[in-house]
Design an enzyme around this catalytic site. Structure first.
Site, PDB file in Angstrom:
ATOM      1  N   SER A   1       0.966  -1.202   0.126  1.00 31.62           N
ATOM      2  CA  SER A   1      -0.136   0.013   0.070  1.00 31.62           C
ATOM      3  C   SER A   1       0.912   1.194   0.027  1.00 31.62           C
ATOM      4  CB  SER A   1      -1.000  -0.102   1.072  1.00 31.62           C
ATOM      5  OG  SER A   1      -1.896   1.006   1.326  1.00 31.62           O
TER       6      SER A   1
ATOM      7  N   ASP B   1      -9.972  -3.116  -5.906  1.00 29.74           N
ATOM      8  CA  ASP B   1      -9.119  -2.264  -4.969  1.00 29.74           C
ATOM      9  C   ASP B   1      -9.650  -1.133  -4.871  1.00 29.74           C
ATOM     10  OD1 ASP B   1      -7.690  -1.020  -3.140  1.00 29.74           O
ATOM     11  OD2 ASP B   1      -5.877  -2.207  -3.780  1.00 29.74           O
TER      12      ASP B   1
ATOM     13  N   HIS C   1      -7.824  -4.539  -1.604  1.00 32.49           N
ATOM     14  CA  HIS C   1      -6.628  -3.661  -1.174  1.00 32.49           C
ATOM     15  C   HIS C   1      -5.996  -4.877  -0.287  1.00 32.49           C
ATOM     16  CE1 HIS C   1      -4.116  -0.296  -0.867  1.00 32.49           C
ATOM     17  NE2 HIS C   1      -4.295  -0.357   0.337  1.00 32.49           N
TER      18      HIS C   1
END
Length: 214
Positions: free
Chosen positions: A112, A164, A195
């Protein structure tokens, strides 16, 4: 930009020496809200026996650790990203000396916000790392075309979810294209989820790491 003066003491971090002879080093960059311990299990799974260098991001947002500021959800402060990435690159160079790491055998892995930062290291500081395994990340410079740096010989694995909502698959495909256009050997794997780092993608990443022979 003048390189900042940074020592290993300037970042809270964990360092675990390699347990296998001749193993590379993994630079582990956590996601938003995590810390320097979060990705240690990922590092051990991805590259058993490798040295692990895991710093903590120096930005806080609502009490959560990050690598660079955001203007709002999904919108990066790109100038801050550039400055923070330069500081992180200086930390890596200091760690190479402090921990006697092979500067040609460092691989960055991030999730991320950490994956965005890892992509920033590749595009803004070519030659710092030999490869990257980045998960749930996208194009870090948002709206700015990266310089035409030479990433020949750099091996990159990207794992992203097509559903995502935080890092859209378009952003993931954009960073894959940006890296490939600059000569990196990119292996991009997509999964149907959001995600997250799925077990299947982790298996694919570990197989990629073994083939890459860092």
């Amino acid at each position: 930009m003048t390189a900042p003066e940074v020592g290993v003491e300037d970042f809270t971090h964990v360092f675990e020496p390699a347990t296998a002879s001749g193993a590379p080093a993994l630079l582990l960059l956590h996601g938003t809200g995590a810390d320097e311990h979060d990705l240690l299990p990922l590092g051990r799974a991805l590259a058993p026996g490798a040295a692990l260098l895991s710093p903590r991001g120096k930005v806080t947002e609502n009490g959560m650790n990050r690598w660079f500021r955001r203007l709002r959800e999904g919108v990066f402060d790109v100038d801050d990203l550039i400055a923070r990435t330069a500081e992180l690159a200086a930390f890596v160079r200091a760690a190479i000396l402090a921990y006697d790491l092979d500067p040609e055998r460092i691989v960055v892995s991030g999730f991320s916000n950490g994956a965005n930062t890892g992509a920033g290291l590749l595009l803004l500081h070519p030659g710092l790392v030999a490869g990257a395994a980045l998960f749930a990340g996208g194009a870090p410079l948002q709206g700015r075309e990266p310089d035409p740096v030479d990433l020949s010989g750099v091996q990159v694995f990207l794992g992203n979810g097509v559903a995502d909502p935080i890092t859209t698959i378009d952003q993931a495909r954009l960073v894959a294209a940006q890296l490939g256009q600059r000569g990196a050997d990119v292996e991009a794997r997509e999964h149907p989820g959001g995600h997250q780092l799925t077990p299947d993608v982790l298996t694919q990443a570990r197989e990629w790491f073994e083939r890459a022979k860092f």
